[in-house]
Design an enzyme around this catalytic site. Structure first.
Site, PDB file in Angstrom:
ATOM      1  N   LEU A  12      49.666  -4.120   7.168  1.00 24.33           N
ATOM      2  CA  LEU A  12      50.071  -3.543   5.835  1.00 24.33           C
ATOM      3  C   LEU A  12      49.589  -4.585   4.729  1.00 24.33           C
ATOM      4  O   LEU A  12      49.993  -5.603   4.758  1.00 24.33           O
ATOM      5  CB  LEU A  12      51.622  -3.404   5.634  1.00 24.33           C
ATOM      6  CG  LEU A  12      52.147  -2.315   6.895  1.00 24.33           C
ATOM      7  CD1 LEU A  12      53.567  -2.648   6.581  1.00 24.33           C
ATOM      8  CD2 LEU A  12      51.619  -1.126   6.546  1.00 24.33           C
ATOM      9  N   ALA A  14      48.298  -3.356   1.384  1.00 20.73           N
ATOM     10  CA  ALA A  14      47.881  -2.502   0.052  1.00 20.73           C
ATOM     11  C   ALA A  14      48.698  -3.052  -1.235  1.00 20.73           C
ATOM     12  O   ALA A  14      48.321  -2.744  -2.327  1.00 20.73           O
ATOM     13  CB  ALA A  14      48.402  -0.943   0.266  1.00 20.73           C
ATOM     14  N   ARG A  19      54.069 -10.749  -7.689  1.00 20.27           N
ATOM     15  CA  ARG A  19      54.877 -12.141  -7.942  1.00 20.27           C
ATOM     16  C   ARG A  19      53.851 -13.243  -7.534  1.00 20.27           C
ATOM     17  O   ARG A  19      54.185 -14.288  -7.947  1.00 20.27           O
ATOM     18  CB  ARG A  19      56.144 -12.250  -6.903  1.00 20.27           C
ATOM     19  CG  ARG A  19      57.146 -11.414  -7.121  1.00 20.27           C
ATOM     20  CD  ARG A  19      58.156 -11.363  -6.240  1.00 20.27           C
ATOM     21  NE  ARG A  19      57.935 -10.358  -5.242  1.00 20.27           N
ATOM     22  CZ  ARG A  19      58.692  -9.986  -3.963  1.00 20.27           C
ATOM     23  NH1 ARG A  19      59.788 -10.838  -4.134  1.00 20.27           N
ATOM     24  NH2 ARG A  19      58.461  -9.052  -3.273  1.00 20.27           N
ATOM     25  N   LYS A  26      46.740 -10.628  -3.023  1.00 20.31           N
ATOM     26  CA  LYS A  26      47.798 -11.269  -2.473  1.00 20.31           C
ATOM     27  C   LYS A  26      47.372 -11.732  -1.098  1.00 20.31           C
ATOM     28  O   LYS A  26      47.378 -12.919  -0.896  1.00 20.31           O
ATOM     29  CB  LYS A  26      49.113 -10.947  -2.077  1.00 20.31           C
ATOM     30  CG  LYS A  26      50.110 -11.551  -1.428  1.00 20.31           C
ATOM     31  CD  LYS A  26      51.665 -10.982  -1.489  1.00 20.31           C
ATOM     32  CE  LYS A  26      51.883 -10.222  -0.629  1.00 20.31           C
ATOM     33  NZ  LYS A  26      53.336  -9.941  -0.549  1.00 20.31           N
ATOM     34  N   GLN A  78      45.127   3.318   0.777  1.00 20.92           N
ATOM     35  CA  GLN A  78      46.384   3.875   0.077  1.00 20.92           C
ATOM     36  C   GLN A  78      46.122   3.762  -1.448  1.00 20.92           C
ATOM     37  O   GLN A  78      46.310   2.533  -1.715  1.00 20.92           O
ATOM     38  CB  GLN A  78      47.395   3.081   0.541  1.00 20.92           C
ATOM     39  CG  GLN A  78      48.961   3.568   0.449  1.00 20.92           C
ATOM     40  CD  GLN A  78      50.036   2.572   0.635  1.00 20.92           C
ATOM     41  OE1 GLN A  78      49.919   1.589   0.514  1.00 20.92           O
ATOM     42  NE2 GLN A  78      50.963   3.420   0.890  1.00 20.92           N
ATOM     43  N   GLY A 145      65.135  -6.810   4.031  1.00 18.85           N
ATOM     44  CA  GLY A 145      66.052  -5.776   4.858  1.00 18.85           C
ATOM     45  C   GLY A 145      66.912  -6.384   5.812  1.00 18.85           C
ATOM     46  O   GLY A 145      66.170  -7.189   6.771  1.00 18.85           O
ATOM     47  N   TYR A 371      21.578 -44.108  -4.650  1.00 14.93           N
ATOM     48  CA  TYR A 371      21.583 -42.573  -4.228  1.00 14.93           C
ATOM     49  C   TYR A 371      20.354 -42.429  -3.398  1.00 14.93           C
ATOM     50  O   TYR A 371      19.253 -42.913  -3.600  1.00 14.93           O
ATOM     51  CB  TYR A 371      21.182 -41.840  -5.884  1.00 14.93           C
ATOM     52  CG  TYR A 371      20.868 -40.450  -5.412  1.00 14.93           C
ATOM     53  CD1 TYR A 371      21.693 -39.632  -4.990  1.00 14.93           C
ATOM     54  CD2 TYR A 371      19.693 -40.003  -6.028  1.00 14.93           C
ATOM     55  CE1 TYR A 371      21.531 -38.218  -4.577  1.00 14.93           C
ATOM     56  CE2 TYR A 371      19.248 -38.519  -5.584  1.00 14.93           C
ATOM     57  CZ  TYR A 371      20.294 -37.813  -5.044  1.00 14.93           C
ATOM     58  OH  TYR A 371      19.951 -36.489  -4.737  1.00 14.93           O
ATOM     59  N   ASN A 382      16.543 -51.606   5.767  1.00 13.68           N
ATOM     60  CA  ASN A 382      17.554 -51.942   4.929  1.00 13.68           C
ATOM     61  C   ASN A 382      17.278 -51.480   3.490  1.00 13.68           C
ATOM     62  O   ASN A 382      16.277 -51.615   2.997  1.00 13.68           O
ATOM     63  CB  ASN A 382      17.837 -53.411   4.978  1.00 13.68           C
ATOM     64  CG  ASN A 382      19.024 -53.882   4.060  1.00 13.68           C
ATOM     65  OD1 ASN A 382      20.445 -53.707   4.632  1.00 13.68           O
ATOM     66  ND2 ASN A 382      19.023 -54.065   2.896  1.00 13.68           N
ATOM     67  N   ASN A 391      14.108 -38.308  -6.869  1.00 12.33           N
ATOM     68  CA  ASN A 391      13.850 -37.287  -6.226  1.00 12.33           C
ATOM     69  C   ASN A 391      13.456 -36.029  -7.185  1.00 12.33           C
ATOM     70  O   ASN A 391      13.006 -35.120  -6.682  1.00 12.33           O
ATOM     71  CB  ASN A 391      14.538 -36.853  -5.004  1.00 12.33           C
ATOM     72  CG  ASN A 391      15.964 -36.386  -5.743  1.00 12.33           C
ATOM     73  OD1 ASN A 391      16.436 -36.852  -6.825  1.00 12.33           O
ATOM     74  ND2 ASN A 391      16.859 -35.489  -4.905  1.00 12.33           N
TER      75      ASN A 391
HETATM   76  C1  UD1 Z   1      59.568  -5.448   3.646  1.00 11.23           C
HETATM   77  C2  UD1 Z   1      60.557  -4.622   4.507  1.00 11.23           C
HETATM   78  C3  UD1 Z   1      61.737  -5.315   4.610  1.00 11.23           C
HETATM   79  C4  UD1 Z   1      61.413  -6.678   5.518  1.00 11.23           C
HETATM   80  C5  UD1 Z   1      60.476  -7.119   4.911  1.00 11.23           C
HETATM   81  C6  UD1 Z   1      59.858  -8.348   5.388  1.00 11.23           C
HETATM   82  C7  UD1 Z   1      60.258  -2.207   4.101  1.00 11.23           C
HETATM   83  C8  UD1 Z   1      60.772  -1.081   2.939  1.00 11.23           C
HETATM   84  N1  UD1 Z   1      60.837  -3.249   3.803  1.00 11.23           N
HETATM   85  O1  UD1 Z   1      60.076  -5.796   2.441  1.00 11.23           O
HETATM   86  O2  UD1 Z   1      63.000  -4.832   5.337  1.00 11.23           O
HETATM   87  O3  UD1 Z   1      62.426  -7.443   5.400  1.00 11.23           O
HETATM   88  O4  UD1 Z   1      59.249  -6.451   4.410  1.00 11.23           O
HETATM   89  O5  UD1 Z   1      58.754  -9.385   4.899  1.00 11.23           O
HETATM   90  O6  UD1 Z   1      59.383  -1.965   4.880  1.00 11.23           O
HETATM   91  N2  UD1 Z   1      52.756  -2.432   1.650  1.00 11.23           N
HETATM   92  C9  UD1 Z   1      51.805  -1.427   1.525  1.00 11.23           C
HETATM   93  N3  UD1 Z   1      51.825  -0.295   0.858  1.00 11.23           N
HETATM   94  C10 UD1 Z   1      53.131  -0.096   0.172  1.00 11.23           C
HETATM   95  C11 UD1 Z   1      53.906  -1.124   0.271  1.00 11.23           C
HETATM   96  C12 UD1 Z   1      53.789  -2.137   1.117  1.00 11.23           C
HETATM   97  O7  UD1 Z   1      50.766  -1.713   2.226  1.00 11.23           O
HETATM   98  O8  UD1 Z   1      53.098   0.973  -0.385  1.00 11.23           O
HETATM   99  C13 UD1 Z   1      52.434  -3.607   2.380  1.00 11.23           C
HETATM  100  C14 UD1 Z   1      52.604  -4.868   1.442  1.00 11.23           C
HETATM  101  O9  UD1 Z   1      51.206  -5.221   0.931  1.00 11.23           O
HETATM  102  C15 UD1 Z   1      53.153  -6.142   2.178  1.00 11.23           C
HETATM  103  C16 UD1 Z   1      53.907  -5.163   3.234  1.00 11.23           C
HETATM  104  O10 UD1 Z   1      53.639  -3.920   3.262  1.00 11.23           O
HETATM  105  O11 UD1 Z   1      52.150  -6.663   3.168  1.00 11.23           O
HETATM  106  C17 UD1 Z   1      55.481  -5.432   2.984  1.00 11.23           C
HETATM  107  O12 UD1 Z   1      55.449  -4.769   1.603  1.00 11.23           O
HETATM  108  P1  UD1 Z   1      56.473  -5.688   0.704  1.00 11.23           P
HETATM  109  O13 UD1 Z   1      56.376  -4.981  -0.625  1.00 11.23           O
HETATM  110  O14 UD1 Z   1      56.166  -6.980   0.640  1.00 11.23           O
HETATM  111  O15 UD1 Z   1      57.960  -5.559   1.131  1.00 11.23           O
HETATM  112  P2  UD1 Z   1      59.179  -6.255   1.074  1.00 11.23           P
HETATM  113  O16 UD1 Z   1      59.782  -5.960  -0.003  1.00 11.23           O
HETATM  114  O17 UD1 Z   1      58.876  -7.578   1.659  1.00 11.23           O
HETATM  115 CA    CA Z   2      56.767  -8.872   1.683  1.00 14.29          CA
END
Ligand code: UD1
Ligand code: CA
Length: 501
Positions: A12, A14, A19, A26, A78, A145, A371, A382, A391
């Site tokens: 994942l 996207a 932050r 990222k 996505q 979560g 240099y 030497n 150069n």
């Molecule tokens: C997510 C989990 C959370 C977990 C945490 C661990 C969910 C809803 N929450 O939260 O339970 O404790 O990760 O780090 O799954 N991403 C996509 N497409 C999207 C949204 C996110 O590709 O539409 C990717 C982000 O780029 C990232 C990953 O999914 O790499 C997690 O997304 P992020 O927004 O960081 O979720 P957290 O709030 O950290």
């Molecule tokens: Ca995260």
């Protein structure tokens, strides 16, 4: 056991990573020689999944370009980031009608290891689960979560912090976004996700609740070390992850026989290779494919990128990029070896020496303040202090060749293209524009002329003039004393002096 290779690994990646406050996606932020995404893919690679899919969105061009470079995975776009569940749904659509295990990992968890994912996969296959999740106990679970379990300890749901009540927020076991799913059951339940939650997104975490409600087996593995599951959301966490990765790399090499005198100030990337009995001193940074052989000592205060240091060589307070340092050779302090520098065995690039595209033969030395660019130096030669290999004519670069056993005098300008032959010398302070044949000395400098009495005449009243006067008077006294006993002396001409260095 049947084939334990997963059908699909989904990464994942996207999310915007708001932050991070960065123009760079990222997951492309780097630590220890790789992007975060690169670390995640490297951890997943040994699983030998049939497909590896990376869900891209924000910065998709950057990320896809990176994937194309490494050829390790396929991007799935996505367009709108409607949540982690939506992201996995798109990946499963792209994967086609697959069966078996689907591994999901977040692109922002660079510390995840292969062995942890393998342990998760093993548990999944052993328990014949619909889903198996990696959890972790966090000293500070804020933002994650939370894992909710029943009295028997079975996972019943993952609740996002924003949707959690006070009781759930107190739980310190969190979901890490690392899962193994059964493909068919995942697909069926992704289709059932809603956006009925605090963030208005399709949560992948909700698949767990749906599976439990259907009486499916949901297994879990708790990470041995919660730090391995650290998710990087901002640059403070990036720095923390980088430090942990650094510690892991250093620990590996120390166990392989490398002495690291100050691990707190020593940094290196995953591509570095070290042999036993290498010593690294404080403030040393090793980047790229840097390789250091047995008995070599590097540091303090040295940065090496894509550099090879052979057996027993030393590098002290220096910066080397794309250099090769021969066995027993010495570099520094304060030298800068640029790409294409090759030092032979026991060769020396001493203090304040810059080299580029230069070969220095065995036992040859460039000890001070020089240099050396676009050059080839033979063996046992030497190069005197403050020599410059000139150069660049303002348009093109030219090469200089120095033979074996040559002695280049201090402050020589070697105006390339030029050659100094075997056993040849140059006089100190020479500007050498023509080749010096083997065995000759090249002298190319203004002849010295002394103007007697100049200081007393032209700098009258200064301390120099005063000292000059005293010296003259002493000389006159000594002369008149001597004149009583000897013949007149004659000051010698400058005869052969021009050849003295
Ligand atoms: C997510 C989990 C959370 C977990 C945490 C661990 C969910 C809803 N929450 O939260 O339970 O404790 O990760 O780090 O799954 N991403 C996509 N497409 C999207 C949204 C996110 O590709 O539409 C990717 C982000 O780029 C990232 C990953 O999914 O790499 C997690 O997304 P992020 O927004 O960081 O979720 P957290 O709030 O950290
Ligand atoms: Ca995260």
């Amino acid at each position: 056991m049947t084939d334990s290779r997963p059908a699909v690994v989904v990464v994942l990646a996207a999310g915007q990573g708001t932050r991070m406050k960065s123009a760079t996606a990222k997951v492309l932020h780097t630590m220890c020689g790789r992007t975060m995404l690169g670390h995640v893919l490297a951890a997943a690679e040994p699983l030998q999944a049939r497909q590896t899919l990376v869900v891209v969105g924000h910065g998709r061009d950057q990320v896809s370009e990176e994937l194309a470079k490494t050829g390790s995975a396929e991007p799935v776009v996505q367009d709108e980031q409607n949540g982690t569940g939506h992201a996995v749904r798109l990946a499963m659509d792209a994967a086609g009608d697959v069966e078996g295990a689907v591994v999901v990992v977040p692109g922002d968890a660079p510390l995840l290891t292969t062995s942890t994912i393998e342990a998760l996969l093993r548990r999944h296959l052993e328990t014949v689960a619909a889903a198996t999740l990696l959890t972790a106990r966090m000293p500070d679970p804020t933002g994650y979560g939370r894992i909710v379990r029943d009295q028997d300890g079975h996972v019943t749901a993952i609740v996002e912090e924003k949707d959690a009540d006070e009781r759930v927020r107190q739980l310190d076991e969190v979901g890490t976004s690392v899962y193994v799913f059964d493909a068919a059951k995942l697909r069926a339940n992704l289709a059932r996700l809603t956006t009925d939650n605090a963030q208005g997104e399709e949560y992948l975490t909700d698949v767990i609740g749906l599976l439990v409600a259907d009486g499916e087996v949901v297994a879990s593995v708790a990470a041995d070390d919660h730090r391995e599951t650290l998710g990087v959301n901002d640059r403070v966490q990036l720095a923390e992850a980088r430090r942990l990765m650094r510690d892991r790399i250093l620990e590996h090499w120390m166990r392989e026989g490398v002495t690291i005198t100050d691990p707190q100030t020593t940094w290196m990337g995953v591509g570095v290779r070290l042999e036993p009995d290498v010593t690294l001193h404080q403030n040393t940074q090793l980047h790229g494919s840097t390789t250091i052989k047995s008995g070599a000592v590097v540091g303090p205060d040295s940065t090496l990128t894509n550099t090879v240091v052979h057996e027993g060589a030393t590098v002290l307070k220096s910066h080397c990029d794309g250099a090769e340092i021969g066995p027993g050779a010495t570099v520094g302090p304060y030298s800068f070896l640029r790409p294409g520098t090759r030092l032979g065995a026991r060769a020396k690039a001493g203090a304040f020496v810059e080299m580029k595209a230069a070969t220095v033969g065995d036992d040859s030395k460039v000890p001070h303040l020089s240099y050396v660019g676009d050059a080839e130096i033979g063996e046992r030669s030497n190069i005197g202090a403050a020599t410059v290999f000139v150069n660049y004519d303002g348009v093109e670069k030219h090469r200089t060749k120095i033979g074996d056993d040559a002695r280049v005098g201090s402050d020589t300008m070697l105006v390339a293209p030029v050659e100094v032959g075997d056993g040849a010398y140059t006089a100190a302070g020479s500007v050498i524009t023509d080749d010096v044949p083997p065995g000759a000395i090249g002298v190319a400098r203004g002849r010295q002329r002394n103007i007697e009495g100049w200081v007393e005449r032209r700098r009258a009243g200064t301390k120099s003039a005063e000292s000059a006067r005293r010296a003259r008077e002493q000389r006159v006294d000594a002369q008149s004393a001597a004149e009583g006993s000897t013949m007149d002396t004659e000051t010698s001409g400058d005869g052969e002096q021009g050849e003295r260095q």
